[in-house]
Design an enzyme around this catalytic site. Structure first.
Site, PDB file in Angstrom:
ATOM      1  N   SER A 180     -27.224  -3.264  24.471  1.00 53.39           N
ATOM      2  CA  SER A 180     -26.532  -4.324  25.202  1.00 53.39           C
ATOM      3  C   SER A 180     -27.417  -5.555  25.276  1.00 53.39           C
ATOM      4  O   SER A 180     -28.641  -5.450  25.252  1.00 53.39           O
ATOM      5  CB  SER A 180     -26.234  -3.866  26.627  1.00 53.39           C
ATOM      6  OG  SER A 180     -27.458  -3.714  27.314  1.00 53.39           O
ATOM      7  N   LYS A 181     -26.765  -6.694  25.366  1.00 48.56           N
ATOM      8  CA  LYS A 181     -27.537  -7.939  25.326  1.00 48.56           C
ATOM      9  C   LYS A 181     -28.425  -8.125  26.551  1.00 48.56           C
ATOM     10  O   LYS A 181     -29.368  -8.887  26.520  1.00 48.56           O
ATOM     11  CB  LYS A 181     -26.623  -9.139  25.117  1.00 48.56           C
ATOM     12  CG  LYS A 181     -25.558  -9.340  26.150  1.00 48.56           C
ATOM     13  CD  LYS A 181     -24.658 -10.480  25.720  1.00 48.56           C
ATOM     14  CE  LYS A 181     -23.375 -10.481  26.535  1.00 48.56           C
ATOM     15  NZ  LYS A 181     -22.293 -11.189  25.913  1.00 48.56           N
ATOM     16  N   ARG A 182     -28.136  -7.401  27.620  1.00 52.47           N
ATOM     17  CA  ARG A 182     -28.994  -7.510  28.788  1.00 52.47           C
ATOM     18  C   ARG A 182     -30.384  -6.928  28.491  1.00 52.47           C
ATOM     19  O   ARG A 182     -31.366  -7.335  29.060  1.00 52.47           O
ATOM     20  CB  ARG A 182     -28.375  -6.775  29.978  1.00 52.47           C
ATOM     21  CG  ARG A 182     -27.624  -7.721  30.903  1.00 52.47           C
ATOM     22  CD  ARG A 182     -26.713  -6.986  31.856  1.00 52.47           C
ATOM     23  NE  ARG A 182     -25.501  -6.544  31.180  1.00 52.47           N
ATOM     24  CZ  ARG A 182     -24.496  -7.350  30.848  1.00 52.47           C
ATOM     25  NH1 ARG A 182     -24.558  -8.622  31.137  1.00 52.47           N
ATOM     26  NH2 ARG A 182     -23.424  -6.904  30.234  1.00 52.47           N
TER      27      ARG A 182
END
Ligand code: GLU
Length: 479
Positions: free
Chosen positions: A256-258
């Site tokens: 995930s981009k987080r």
């Protein structure tokens, strides 16, 4: 693994955001499988979700897949005998096929409105049942419904799923996967706006494009029983199914981009060599054998066997990729090295963009690198930089930046006026003092107080690097 057909595979990305590293991963395995078996590889754009599709995203997907070094034999950019390759241009085909299913009684029109559907779901929940459609409209003939609602009434078309029994499909890596029919809803296949849902469009296209093997990510496993029912409803031969393991963050959660940059544009911007990225993706869940981790695309193709994909969630680790990239950098010849630095880091287009922004702060050219280092760096070092303004605490700053980066994720037209509009309204929304707000953002993005005008700087740095720095500041340990 043989389905007795000529090998033809595809990737079918939806152009709804940044080109994802997972798309390149799945594309690579499709490509390797196709080339190993003398087959072909198709790029199809699944843009039937009009609300989410973004025009710029298709171009980004095409560009970034080309950048990593993959090519396809048919696709929206090059055409082919089975086009169009953009689903939004195939609406008539889906409507025609939907009608075929209605005529054969395998699908039916459903006129239930949102209000009724909500009530049905609520009641089911109260009774401790799955909130599924109660198949009310399945109980009437099409003629009866026409009479009852009139021919112009708003409706969707649903697939008449089997009411009992077990639906089984064979996954080439996992073996048989079974699901009880009663667990599955009568899936909507045509929406009230006349557009197909993913399921109908995907199956119709895979069939018409003569796809022999569907190699896609594990997250689609739950859709496959519905697809299997659709193949049976049409009387078509189903493809062979391969569901690849999902890429994971280092903590094993779904990538995930987080936690990890996921946009291919980031990897390009950060100066990874495409061969290194492709090689690294090739090691995700797949082993070359002979304990070898470093191999070229051609070597991967020659040695490819999809049965060697292992299912234990491959971890996409930026440090490992960086290590691999370094190896590839060392192998560059002098000309390639100079070419990369000149074309990627100091490209004429980038320097032209910087000229009006940087001149103000320079008296001699020797100051160029020193005063503008942040235009050429990746992650910034925030030691000695005060990212938390007086009167605010770390929790507030992190919260504000997390919200900001979500807004920036949604900004695709990355230009000064749009950035100005977004930041000003965001500052008003979070009710920070303008001075504190803009200085914090400036420090996060450039690492220094004396940087050029903020919006222009963000435009020049670009969407990828700016968002990367905001995310990186949040976890830098300096807030
Ligand atoms: N449009 C789907 C996606 O965005 C395609 C899934 C599939 O390969 O069937 O990935």
């Amino acid at each position: 693994m043989s389905s007795g057909r000529k090998v033809k595979v595809r990737i079918a990305p939806s152009p709804t955001g940044d080109p994802h590293v997972g798309t390149a991963y799945i594309a690579l395995f499709n490509y390797a499988f196709a080339k190993k078996h003398g087959g072909s590889f198709v790029l199809r754009i699944e843009d039937t979700d009009q609300a989410r599709a973004k025009a710029s995203s298709e171009a980004q997907i095409v560009d970034s897949l080309k950048w990593v070094g993959l090519t396809w034999d048919e696709g929206p950019d090059i055409g082919g005998d089975f086009g169009p390759y953009r689903q939004s241009e195939r609406s008539d085909i889906y409507r025609k096929h939907c009608q075929m299913l209605i005529d054969s009684g395998k699908a039916y029109r459903c006129y239930c409105d949102a209000e009724r559907l909500d009530l049905v779901r609520k009641k089911k929940r109260e009774d401790g049942l799955k909130p599924m459609y109660d198949r009310y409209c399945r109980g009437f003939t099409e003629e009866e419904k026409q009479e009852k609602y009139g021919s112009a009434a708003r409706h969707v078309v649903r697939l008449a799923m089997p009411l009992d029994g077990v639906i089984t499909f064979h996954d080439e890596l996992r073996g048989p996967i079974c699901i009880e029919a009663k667990e599955l809803d009568d899936q909507v296949i045509l929406k009230s706006d006349g557009f197909p849902t993913y399921h109908l469009a995907n199956v119709v296209d895979d069939h018409l494009m003569e796809i022999s093997h569907v190699i896609r990510a594990e997250e689609w496993i739950s859709s496959t029983p519905k697809h299997k029912v659709l193949y049976e409803a049409f009387g078509w031969q189903e493809p062979a199914w391969v569901h690849m393991p999902l890429l994971r963050n280092t903590d094993k959660s779904k990538i995930s981009k987080r936690k990890n940059p996921v946009s291919l544009d980031y990897y390009k911007r950060a100066g990874f060599l495409p061969e290194a990225l492709l090689n690294y993706l090739g090691t995700m869940g797949w082993s070359f054998g002979e304990d070898r981790e470093v191999f070229s695309l051609t070597e991967m193709v020659d040695n490819f066997d999809i049965q060697r994909v292992s299912l234990g969630g491959p971890v996409f680790d930026l440090d490992k990729l960086t290590w691999m990239n370094q190896g590839y950098m060392h192998k560059l010849g002098d000309d390639a090295f100079v070419g990369f630095v000149r074309d990627q880091i100091f490209s004429p287009a980038y320097l032209r963009k910087l000229k009006p922004i940087v001149l103000e702060r320079m008296g001699r050219f020797e100051e160029f690198v020193d005063k503008n280092d942040f235009f050429f760096n990746g992650a910034l070092d925030y030691s000695g930089v005060k990212l938390v303004p007086k009167g605010r605490d770390a929790v507030e700053v992190k919260k504000m930046l997390k919200l900001l980066v979500e807004r920036l994720d949604d900004l695709y037209l990355w230009e000064t006026p749009n950035l100005e509009g977004l930041l000003k309204s965001f500052q008003a929304e979070v009710e920070w003092k303008p001075r504190d707000f803009f200085m914090t953002i400036r420090l996060v993005v450039t690492g220094r107080k004396d940087s050029p005008p903020l919006y222009e700087t963000m435009e020049a740095l670009g969407r990828e690097m700016t968002r990367f720095r905001v995310r990186n500041a949040i976890k830098s340990g300096h807030i």
